[in-house]
Enzyme design. Structure first.
Site, PDB file in Angstrom:
ATOM      1  N   SER A  98      76.759  64.432  89.626  1.00 19.51           N
ATOM      2  CA  SER A  98      75.832  64.659  90.556  1.00 19.51           C
ATOM      3  C   SER A  98      75.524  65.961  90.903  1.00 19.51           C
ATOM      4  O   SER A  98      75.029  66.525  89.829  1.00 19.51           O
ATOM      5  CB  SER A  98      76.392  64.036  92.021  1.00 19.51           C
ATOM      6  N   ASP A 227      71.081  53.683  89.773  1.00 18.48           N
ATOM      7  CA  ASP A 227      71.458  55.036  90.522  1.00 18.48           C
ATOM      8  C   ASP A 227      70.478  55.434  91.696  1.00 18.48           C
ATOM      9  O   ASP A 227      69.337  55.842  91.185  1.00 18.48           O
ATOM     10  CB  ASP A 227      71.885  56.185  89.633  1.00 18.48           C
ATOM     11  N   HIS A 256      75.638  55.262  91.147  1.00 18.95           N
ATOM     12  CA  HIS A 256      76.115  56.628  91.535  1.00 18.95           C
ATOM     13  C   HIS A 256      77.674  56.845  91.207  1.00 18.95           C
ATOM     14  O   HIS A 256      78.023  57.817  90.749  1.00 18.95           O
ATOM     15  CB  HIS A 256      75.650  57.371  92.804  1.00 18.95           C
TER      16      HIS A 256
END
Length: 292
Positions: A98, A227, A256
């Site tokens: 991320s 995601d 994610h």
């Protein structure tokens, strides 16, 4: 408990260092709000297999100091580079999830490639997700600001409401237990409000399209098809195209939080990536006379 000081302002930062000191080195950089604990399904088996696995808690996260300042990409990248220097790590595989992908990229473009041999971007938000010159098709900045207000009003409710989408838990094969989800929400809430909002601002401002072509080393990009935090078309697919030596691996139904839902597959892919480089004897770009 191991700590080091930020080279920027002396903030005391916590890290973990698992596995044999002589093994191939993997350094993990976590998602927003989370510390090193998010990597348990990767770090433990890799360390048991003979890899040296290092991970830091970003400032304001986990066991690191609650700093008021330093929530900008340059400082966070300097904190990461400070860990590499503190442990004198070489031929590192840097792994960022991320917003950690942005810290990894900026660390390399800011400090050079002498210590790093390979990079893995896992569900990364890089090059960027919000509309900018480098991401013209990104999210509307006004919508992001409205989302920030919801986040500020009630972080606990915010994390709870988005947990299903984070893990894509409604899709086949993505089962995560309610206790695990609760644990991860609690870990997110352990990040200080200042740190949490500061890192959100970093994500909103991220525009790294011009920096990715400078990564002259092998880059593994891992991204899920579902995601919602970092849509692949804006992030993983673009990142893999922009780097000179990129490999994109797409996880069907992955969200994610694929570090948990696709834990075994991700660990196997990371191990193959690290070991393939070690077998080739990859030397960090810029090592030797060229230096940093």
């Amino acid at each position: 408990m191991p700590y080091y000081e930020s080279p920027v302002d002396g903030t005391r930062l916590h890290y973990v260092d698992h596995g044999p000191a002589t093994g191939p080195v993997a350094v993990f950089v976590s998602s927003a709000y989370l510390g090193h604990e998010m990597w348990e399904y990767q770090m433990l088996p890799l360390a048991e297999a003979g890899h040296r696995c290092v991970a830091l808690d970003r400032r304001g996260h986990g066991r690191s100091d609650d700093a008021w300042s330093g929530y900008d990409l340059d400082t966070l990248a300097d904190d990461l580079n400070g860990l590499l220097d503190h442990l004198d790590l070489r031929e590192v595989t840097l792994i960022g999830h991320s917003v950690g992908s942005g810290e990894v990229i900026r660390c390399l473009t800011r400090h050079g490639l002498a210590r790093v041999a390979r990079v893995a971007l896992v569900a990364g938000v890089s090059p960027g997700v919000v509309r900018s010159p480098g991401t013209p098709d990104g999210l509307d900045p006004e919508a992001v600001r409205a989302d920030d207000e919801v986040f500020r009003r009630d972080r606990a409710a915010y994390f709870t409401a988005l947990a299903d989408d984070f893990f894509a838990a409604h899709l086949p094969g993505n089962q995560v237990s309610p206790p695990y989800v609760r644990h991860m929400i609690d870990r997110c809430l352990s990040a200080t409000p200042r740190a949490a909002n500061g890192v959100r601002a970093v994500v909103a401002a991220l525009d790294l399209a011009a920096e990715l072509p400078a990564l002259h080393l092998p880059v593994l990009v891992v991204h899920g098809t579902h995601d919602t935090s970092a849509p692949s078309a804006l992030t993983g697919e673009r990142a893999a195209r922009l780097v000179p030596d990129g490999t994109l691996k797409v996880y069907e139904n992955g969200g994610h939080g694929l570090f948990a839902t696709h834990a075994a597959r991700l660990t196997a892919d990371l191990r193959q990536f690290i070991d393939a480089g070690a077998a080739r004897g990859d030397e960090p770009a810029g090592a030797g006379a060229a230096g940093r």
